[in-house]
Design a protein around this motif. Structure first.
Motif, PDB file in Angstrom:
ATOM      1  N   GLN A  82      55.336 139.270  32.285  1.00 25.43           N
ATOM      2  CA  GLN A  82      55.276 138.852  30.886  1.00 25.43           C
ATOM      3  C   GLN A  82      53.964 138.117  30.668  1.00 25.43           C
ATOM      4  N   MET A  83      53.171 138.594  29.738  1.00 26.36           N
ATOM      5  CA  MET A  83      51.855 138.018  29.480  1.00 26.36           C
ATOM      6  C   MET A  83      51.812 137.478  28.053  1.00 26.36           C
ATOM      7  N   ASN A  84      51.679 136.188  27.927  1.00 26.16           N
ATOM      8  CA  ASN A  84      51.619 135.528  26.623  1.00 26.16           C
ATOM      9  C   ASN A  84      50.243 134.913  26.404  1.00 26.16           C
ATOM     10  N   SER A  85      49.952 134.618  25.155  1.00 27.03           N
ATOM     11  CA  SER A  85      48.682 133.980  24.788  1.00 27.03           C
ATOM     12  C   SER A  85      47.504 134.704  25.429  1.00 27.03           C
ATOM     13  N   LEU A  86      47.486 135.985  25.247  1.00 28.21           N
ATOM     14  CA  LEU A  86      46.460 136.795  25.901  1.00 28.21           C
ATOM     15  C   LEU A  86      45.071 136.501  25.360  1.00 28.21           C
ATOM     16  N   LYS A  87      44.093 136.564  26.258  1.00 23.62           N
ATOM     17  CA  LYS A  87      42.705 136.312  25.919  1.00 23.62           C
ATOM     18  C   LYS A  87      41.883 137.592  26.135  1.00 23.62           C
ATOM     19  N   PRO A  88      40.785 137.747  25.452  1.00 26.72           N
ATOM     20  CA  PRO A  88      39.969 138.956  25.634  1.00 26.72           C
ATOM     21  C   PRO A  88      39.563 139.203  27.083  1.00 26.72           C
ATOM     22  N   GLU A  89      39.362 138.144  27.854  1.00 25.16           N
ATOM     23  CA  GLU A  89      38.964 138.325  29.256  1.00 25.16           C
ATOM     24  C   GLU A  89      40.074 138.911  30.116  1.00 25.16           C
ATOM     25  N   ALA A  90      41.261 139.068  29.575  1.00 20.62           N
ATOM     26  CA  ALA A  90      42.352 139.714  30.298  1.00 20.62           C
ATOM     27  C   ALA A  90      42.252 141.243  30.232  1.00 20.62           C
ATOM     28  N   THR A  91      41.324 141.753  29.453  1.00 18.92           N
ATOM     29  CA  THR A  91      41.150 143.197  29.338  1.00 18.92           C
ATOM     30  C   THR A  91      40.805 143.801  30.697  1.00 18.92           C
ATOM     31  N   ALA A  92      41.630 144.736  31.136  1.00 18.85           N
ATOM     32  CA  ALA A  92      41.455 145.343  32.455  1.00 18.85           C
ATOM     33  C   ALA A  92      42.547 146.392  32.657  1.00 18.85           C
ATOM     34  N   VAL A  93      42.425 147.132  33.739  1.00 21.47           N
ATOM     35  CA  VAL A  93      43.527 147.971  34.193  1.00 21.47           C
ATOM     36  C   VAL A  93      44.370 147.124  35.144  1.00 21.47           C
ATOM     37  N   TYR A  94      45.653 147.101  34.906  1.00 12.89           N
ATOM     38  CA  TYR A  94      46.574 146.297  35.698  1.00 12.89           C
ATOM     39  C   TYR A  94      47.321 147.206  36.673  1.00 12.89           C
ATOM     40  N   TYR A  95      47.329 146.789  37.933  1.00 16.60           N
ATOM     41  CA  TYR A  95      47.972 147.553  39.000  1.00 16.60           C
ATOM     42  C   TYR A  95      49.053 146.703  39.672  1.00 16.60           C
ATOM     43  N   CYS A  96      50.136 147.357  40.102  1.00 17.25           N
ATOM     44  CA  CYS A  96      51.090 146.673  40.968  1.00 17.25           C
ATOM     45  C   CYS A  96      51.039 147.329  42.346  1.00 17.25           C
ATOM     46  N   GLY A  97      51.379 146.546  43.345  1.00 19.41           N
ATOM     47  CA  GLY A  97      51.374 147.020  44.714  1.00 19.41           C
ATOM     48  C   GLY A  97      52.487 146.332  45.493  1.00 19.41           C
ATOM     49  N   THR A  98      52.950 146.967  46.559  1.00 19.64           N
ATOM     50  CA  THR A  98      53.955 146.357  47.414  1.00 19.64           C
ATOM     51  C   THR A  98      53.314 145.847  48.698  1.00 19.64           C
ATOM     52  N   GLY A  99      53.889 144.783  49.242  1.00 14.06           N
ATOM     53  CA  GLY A  99      53.400 144.214  50.479  1.00 14.06           C
ATOM     54  C   GLY A  99      53.456 145.221  51.620  1.00 14.06           C
ATOM     55  N   ARG A 100      52.576 145.062  52.601  1.00 17.89           N
ATOM     56  CA  ARG A 100      52.460 146.043  53.678  1.00 17.89           C
ATOM     57  C   ARG A 100      53.652 146.029  54.614  1.00 17.89           C
ATOM     58  N   GLY A 101      54.294 144.880  54.785  1.00 16.51           N
ATOM     59  CA  GLY A 101      55.406 144.795  55.706  1.00 16.51           C
ATOM     60  C   GLY A 101      56.629 144.176  55.072  1.00 16.51           C
ATOM     61  N   ILE A 102      57.789 144.488  55.640  1.00 16.80           N
ATOM     62  CA  ILE A 102      59.028 143.898  55.140  1.00 16.80           C
ATOM     63  C   ILE A 102      58.933 142.379  55.218  1.00 16.80           C
ATOM     64  N   TYR A 103      59.226 141.749  54.111  1.00 20.99           N
ATOM     65  CA  TYR A 103      59.238 140.288  53.964  1.00 20.99           C
ATOM     66  C   TYR A 103      57.846 139.648  54.046  1.00 20.99           C
ATOM     67  N   SER A 104      56.798 140.439  54.240  1.00 18.72           N
ATOM     68  CA  SER A 104      55.459 139.839  54.297  1.00 18.72           C
ATOM     69  C   SER A 104      55.065 139.347  52.912  1.00 18.72           C
ATOM     70  N   TYR A 105      54.147 138.376  52.881  1.00 19.60           N
ATOM     71  CA  TYR A 105      53.729 137.798  51.604  1.00 19.60           C
ATOM     72  C   TYR A 105      52.236 137.566  51.628  1.00 19.60           C
ATOM     73  N   GLY A 106      51.590 137.881  50.518  1.00 16.73           N
ATOM     74  CA  GLY A 106      50.164 137.652  50.405  1.00 16.73           C
ATOM     75  C   GLY A 106      49.726 137.709  48.967  1.00 16.73           C
ATOM     76  N   THR A 107      48.458 137.329  48.736  1.00 17.95           N
ATOM     77  CA  THR A 107      47.915 137.345  47.378  1.00 17.95           C
ATOM     78  C   THR A 107      46.544 138.007  47.314  1.00 17.95           C
ATOM     79  N   HIS A 108      46.207 138.768  48.338  1.00 18.37           N
ATOM     80  CA  HIS A 108      44.927 139.466  48.362  1.00 18.37           C
ATOM     81  C   HIS A 108      45.167 140.965  48.411  1.00 18.37           C
ATOM     82  N   PRO A 109      44.265 141.758  47.837  1.00 16.44           N
ATOM     83  CA  PRO A 109      44.479 143.208  47.823  1.00 16.44           C
ATOM     84  C   PRO A 109      44.792 143.828  49.184  1.00 16.44           C
ATOM     85  N   PRO A 110      44.137 143.410  50.287  1.00 17.77           N
ATOM     86  CA  PRO A 110      44.473 144.032  51.582  1.00 17.77           C
ATOM     87  C   PRO A 110      45.905 143.764  52.043  1.00 17.77           C
ATOM     88  N   ASP A 111      46.577 142.806  51.428  1.00 16.67           N
ATOM     89  CA  ASP A 111      47.964 142.494  51.794  1.00 16.67           C
ATOM     90  C   ASP A 111      48.946 143.487  51.194  1.00 16.67           C
TER      91      ASP A 111
END
Length: 125
Positions: A82-111
């Motif tokens: 849910q994205m509220n109070s959107l700003k012009p700098e939010a303009t982009a293509v938005y992607y979702c991805g799943t973590g590489r391993g079961i129960y693994s957690y990360g916040t970087h694209p290689p994760d």
């Protein structure tokens, strides 16, 4: 592998809201962290938000804290942003991805792997 399909993007005026969805099929979705990233033309893919497999842990980029909310419904195999109070700098293509391993957690694209095709978000000023 899990297959992901993003939806919900579009054109919105600054200050408006959008809700993105990331629908999954394939391997057991509920065991994996899901992350949202965005990529503007000519720029790197940047972290937006992530949610752990149970939903107990969430993280947000500083630029979206307080305005974006991530949630998941494992029974429906969907993660929402849910994205509220959107700003012009939010303009982009938005992607979702799943973590590489079961129960693994990360916040970087290689994760993450199993990226969807992306959904375009355009915020006009």
């Amino acid at each position: 592998q899990v297959q992901l399909v993003e939806s919900g993007g579009g054109l919105v005026q600054a200050g408006g809201s959008l809700r993105l969805s990331c629908a999954a099929s394939g391997r057991t979705f509920s065991f994996y962290t899901v992350g949202w990233f965005r990529q503007a033309p000519g720029k790197e893919r940047d972290f937006v938000s992530a949610i752990s497999w149970s939903g107990a842990r969430t993280d947000y980029a500083d630029s979206v804290k307080g305005r974006f909310t991530i949630a998941r419904d494992n029974a429906k195999r969907v993660v929402y942003l849910q994205m509220n109070s959107l700003k012009p700098e939010a303009t982009a293509v938005y992607y979702c991805g799943t973590g590489r391993g079961i129960y693994s957690y990360g916040t970087h694209p290689p994760d993450f792997d199993s990226w969807g095709q992306g959904t375009q978000v355009t915020v006009s000023s």
